[in-house]
Write a protein that holds these residues in place. Sequence first.
Motif, PDB file in Angstrom:
ATOM      1  N   PHE A  42      25.325  -4.355  24.042  1.00  0.00           N
ATOM      2  CA  PHE A  42      25.478  -3.399  22.950  1.00  0.00           C
ATOM      3  C   PHE A  42      26.806  -3.563  22.221  1.00  0.00           C
ATOM      4  O   PHE A  42      26.901  -3.253  21.025  1.00  0.00           O
ATOM      5  CB  PHE A  42      25.285  -1.973  23.458  1.00  0.00           C
ATOM      6  CG  PHE A  42      23.845  -1.654  23.688  1.00  0.00           C
ATOM      7  CD1 PHE A  42      22.985  -1.450  22.624  1.00  0.00           C
ATOM      8  CD2 PHE A  42      23.329  -1.601  24.969  1.00  0.00           C
ATOM      9  CE1 PHE A  42      21.650  -1.191  22.825  1.00  0.00           C
ATOM     10  CE2 PHE A  42      21.987  -1.335  25.186  1.00  0.00           C
ATOM     11  CZ  PHE A  42      21.147  -1.125  24.109  1.00  0.00           C
ATOM     12  N   ALA A  43      27.845  -4.068  22.899  1.00  0.00           N
ATOM     13  CA  ALA A  43      29.102  -4.357  22.208  1.00  0.00           C
ATOM     14  C   ALA A  43      28.930  -5.507  21.222  1.00  0.00           C
ATOM     15  O   ALA A  43      29.474  -5.481  20.115  1.00  0.00           O
ATOM     16  CB  ALA A  43      30.193  -4.684  23.231  1.00  0.00           C
ATOM     17  N   ILE A  44      28.158  -6.515  21.605  1.00  0.00           N
ATOM     18  CA  ILE A  44      27.892  -7.642  20.701  1.00  0.00           C
ATOM     19  C   ILE A  44      26.955  -7.214  19.580  1.00  0.00           C
ATOM     20  O   ILE A  44      27.056  -7.684  18.450  1.00  0.00           O
ATOM     21  CB  ILE A  44      27.314  -8.831  21.492  1.00  0.00           C
ATOM     22  CG1 ILE A  44      28.365  -9.351  22.473  1.00  0.00           C
ATOM     23  CG2 ILE A  44      26.852  -9.945  20.576  1.00  0.00           C
ATOM     24  CD1 ILE A  44      27.824 -10.330  23.484  1.00  0.00           C
ATOM     25  N   LEU A  45      26.054  -6.294  19.862  1.00  0.00           N
ATOM     26  CA  LEU A  45      25.079  -5.818  18.879  1.00  0.00           C
ATOM     27  C   LEU A  45      25.740  -5.082  17.714  1.00  0.00           C
ATOM     28  O   LEU A  45      25.140  -4.926  16.644  1.00  0.00           O
ATOM     29  CB  LEU A  45      24.066  -4.906  19.573  1.00  0.00           C
ATOM     30  CG  LEU A  45      22.822  -4.464  18.824  1.00  0.00           C
ATOM     31  CD1 LEU A  45      22.011  -5.665  18.396  1.00  0.00           C
ATOM     32  CD2 LEU A  45      21.990  -3.543  19.684  1.00  0.00           C
ATOM     33  N   VAL A  46      26.997  -4.676  17.879  1.00  0.00           N
ATOM     34  CA  VAL A  46      27.705  -3.962  16.822  1.00  0.00           C
ATOM     35  C   VAL A  46      27.819  -4.821  15.560  1.00  0.00           C
ATOM     36  O   VAL A  46      27.657  -4.321  14.440  1.00  0.00           O
ATOM     37  CB  VAL A  46      29.095  -3.509  17.324  1.00  0.00           C
ATOM     38  CG1 VAL A  46      29.965  -3.021  16.194  1.00  0.00           C
ATOM     39  CG2 VAL A  46      28.933  -2.435  18.379  1.00  0.00           C
ATOM     40  N   ALA A  47      28.091  -6.108  15.698  1.00  0.00           N
ATOM     41  CA  ALA A  47      28.306  -6.970  14.537  1.00  0.00           C
ATOM     42  C   ALA A  47      27.071  -7.078  13.643  1.00  0.00           C
ATOM     43  O   ALA A  47      27.166  -6.816  12.435  1.00  0.00           O
ATOM     44  CB  ALA A  47      28.782  -8.349  14.991  1.00  0.00           C
ATOM     45  N   PRO A  48      25.890  -7.445  14.157  1.00  0.00           N
ATOM     46  CA  PRO A  48      24.746  -7.517  13.246  1.00  0.00           C
ATOM     47  C   PRO A  48      24.343  -6.154  12.690  1.00  0.00           C
ATOM     48  O   PRO A  48      23.881  -6.060  11.545  1.00  0.00           O
ATOM     49  CB  PRO A  48      23.626  -8.127  14.089  1.00  0.00           C
ATOM     50  CG  PRO A  48      24.070  -8.083  15.483  1.00  0.00           C
ATOM     51  CD  PRO A  48      25.547  -7.950  15.483  1.00  0.00           C
ATOM     52  N   LEU A  49      24.537  -5.102  13.456  1.00  0.00           N
ATOM     53  CA  LEU A  49      24.192  -3.776  12.934  1.00  0.00           C
ATOM     54  C   LEU A  49      25.153  -3.355  11.828  1.00  0.00           C
ATOM     55  O   LEU A  49      24.739  -2.723  10.847  1.00  0.00           O
ATOM     56  CB  LEU A  49      24.170  -2.746  14.057  1.00  0.00           C
ATOM     57  CG  LEU A  49      23.008  -2.880  15.024  1.00  0.00           C
ATOM     58  CD1 LEU A  49      23.093  -1.819  16.110  1.00  0.00           C
ATOM     59  CD2 LEU A  49      21.677  -2.792  14.307  1.00  0.00           C
ATOM     60  N   THR A  52      23.969  -5.116   8.801  1.00  0.00           N
ATOM     61  CA  THR A  52      22.706  -4.527   8.349  1.00  0.00           C
ATOM     62  C   THR A  52      22.927  -3.201   7.652  1.00  0.00           C
ATOM     63  O   THR A  52      22.265  -2.890   6.665  1.00  0.00           O
ATOM     64  CB  THR A  52      21.755  -4.336   9.549  1.00  0.00           C
ATOM     65  OG1 THR A  52      21.527  -5.595  10.147  1.00  0.00           O
ATOM     66  CG2 THR A  52      20.448  -3.716   9.129  1.00  0.00           C
ATOM     67  N   PHE A  53      23.865  -2.410   8.142  1.00  0.00           N
ATOM     68  CA  PHE A  53      24.085  -1.084   7.580  1.00  0.00           C
ATOM     69  C   PHE A  53      24.962  -1.096   6.337  1.00  0.00           C
ATOM     70  O   PHE A  53      24.879  -0.191   5.516  1.00  0.00           O
ATOM     71  CB  PHE A  53      24.714  -0.160   8.625  1.00  0.00           C
ATOM     72  CG  PHE A  53      23.822   0.126   9.799  1.00  0.00           C
ATOM     73  CD1 PHE A  53      22.442   0.063   9.691  1.00  0.00           C
ATOM     74  CD2 PHE A  53      24.363   0.451  11.021  1.00  0.00           C
ATOM     75  CE1 PHE A  53      21.621   0.315  10.771  1.00  0.00           C
ATOM     76  CE2 PHE A  53      23.550   0.709  12.115  1.00  0.00           C
ATOM     77  CZ  PHE A  53      22.183   0.645  11.985  1.00  0.00           C
ATOM     78  N   SER A  54      25.840  -2.092   6.183  1.00  0.00           N
ATOM     79  CA  SER A  54      26.797  -2.035   5.080  1.00  0.00           C
ATOM     80  C   SER A  54      26.518  -2.991   3.925  1.00  0.00           C
ATOM     81  O   SER A  54      26.705  -2.627   2.768  1.00  0.00           O
ATOM     82  CB  SER A  54      28.208  -2.274   5.610  1.00  0.00           C
ATOM     83  OG  SER A  54      28.302  -3.560   6.180  1.00  0.00           O
ATOM     84  N   VAL A  55      26.074  -4.203   4.214  1.00  0.00           N
ATOM     85  CA  VAL A  55      25.932  -5.207   3.161  1.00  0.00           C
ATOM     86  C   VAL A  55      24.890  -4.828   2.098  1.00  0.00           C
ATOM     87  O   VAL A  55      25.173  -4.951   0.903  1.00  0.00           O
ATOM     88  CB  VAL A  55      25.649  -6.599   3.771  1.00  0.00           C
ATOM     89  CG1 VAL A  55      25.243  -7.602   2.718  1.00  0.00           C
ATOM     90  CG2 VAL A  55      26.877  -7.083   4.512  1.00  0.00           C
ATOM     91  N   PRO A  56      23.696  -4.341   2.451  1.00  0.00           N
ATOM     92  CA  PRO A  56      22.746  -3.989   1.385  1.00  0.00           C
ATOM     93  C   PRO A  56      23.282  -2.924   0.427  1.00  0.00           C
ATOM     94  O   PRO A  56      23.084  -3.018  -0.784  1.00  0.00           O
ATOM     95  CB  PRO A  56      21.521  -3.470   2.147  1.00  0.00           C
ATOM     96  CG  PRO A  56      21.605  -4.120   3.479  1.00  0.00           C
ATOM     97  CD  PRO A  56      23.060  -4.214   3.774  1.00  0.00           C
ATOM     98  N   ARG A  57      23.987  -1.941   0.952  1.00  0.00           N
ATOM     99  CA  ARG A  57      24.542  -0.902   0.077  1.00  0.00           C
ATOM    100  C   ARG A  57      25.659  -1.457  -0.790  1.00  0.00           C
ATOM    101  O   ARG A  57      25.775  -1.116  -1.958  1.00  0.00           O
ATOM    102  CB  ARG A  57      25.016   0.280   0.912  1.00  0.00           C
ATOM    103  CG  ARG A  57      23.830   1.125   1.314  1.00  0.00           C
ATOM    104  CD  ARG A  57      24.084   1.968   2.526  1.00  0.00           C
ATOM    105  NE  ARG A  57      22.911   2.720   2.926  1.00  0.00           N
ATOM    106  CZ  ARG A  57      21.874   2.249   3.575  1.00  0.00           C
ATOM    107  NH1 ARG A  57      21.825   0.973   3.886  1.00  0.00           N
ATOM    108  NH2 ARG A  57      20.857   3.007   3.908  1.00  0.00           N
ATOM    109  N   ALA A  58      26.495  -2.307  -0.224  1.00  0.00           N
ATOM    110  CA  ALA A  58      27.570  -2.917  -1.006  1.00  0.00           C
ATOM    111  C   ALA A  58      26.997  -3.787  -2.122  1.00  0.00           C
ATOM    112  O   ALA A  58      27.472  -3.733  -3.272  1.00  0.00           O
ATOM    113  CB  ALA A  58      28.472  -3.739  -0.098  1.00  0.00           C
ATOM    114  N   LEU A  59      25.968  -4.568  -1.819  1.00  0.00           N
ATOM    115  CA  LEU A  59      25.337  -5.388  -2.856  1.00  0.00           C
ATOM    116  C   LEU A  59      24.687  -4.526  -3.928  1.00  0.00           C
ATOM    117  O   LEU A  59      24.717  -4.858  -5.120  1.00  0.00           O
ATOM    118  CB  LEU A  59      24.309  -6.331  -2.234  1.00  0.00           C
ATOM    119  CG  LEU A  59      24.879  -7.463  -1.387  1.00  0.00           C
ATOM    120  CD1 LEU A  59      23.760  -8.229  -0.705  1.00  0.00           C
ATOM    121  CD2 LEU A  59      25.737  -8.379  -2.217  1.00  0.00           C
ATOM    122  N   THR A  60      24.108  -3.396  -3.533  1.00  0.00           N
ATOM    123  CA  THR A  60      23.509  -2.483  -4.512  1.00  0.00           C
ATOM    124  C   THR A  60      24.572  -1.962  -5.459  1.00  0.00           C
ATOM    125  O   THR A  60      24.364  -1.921  -6.677  1.00  0.00           O
ATOM    126  CB  THR A  60      22.806  -1.316  -3.787  1.00  0.00           C
ATOM    127  OG1 THR A  60      21.802  -1.844  -2.936  1.00  0.00           O
ATOM    128  CG2 THR A  60      22.186  -0.362  -4.781  1.00  0.00           C
TER     129      THR A  60
END
Length: 144
Positions: A42-49, A52-60
């Motif tokens: 779960f510590a490694i899972l932080v990076a892809p999440l 996933t949570f920030s890049v689409p909104r930033a691109l929008t």
Amino acid sequence: MNFLLAVCLAMTLVVTHMARSEPEFAKATPKTGVVGLALATFAILVAPLAVTFSVPRALTFIFCNNSRAGQGLSLSVLNLAVVIPQIVVSLQSGPWDWLMGGGNMPAFAVGAVAAAVSGIIAFTMLPSPPPDVLATVSGGGGLH
């Protein structure tokens, strides 16, 4: 990042199998190795999440600002594009898990395969950005 997400989802299968194979699975907490592997996963899972949570909104925000489109409407459409698949998966994974004997392992397996396939599709089908776009992207940023 999709491949890292696929590995982390596959690791949840390994952690679950390790925990279930212990003799006192229903009575006590798992052994230290199982807990450590779960926390590391779960510590490694932080990076892809985070991506996933920030890049689409930033691109929008970037595309809406460049095209003078409304950010509220664009973010609402993006939110629907995120939420509707989550609802579909939630409604389908429960009965499917029940058919497979209970637990979340089938849903995590499907998630791992889907993440790996989407990573392959991203490398093979998405076009590379033109050089002039890469030159205009700044390395810095902030919350303002």
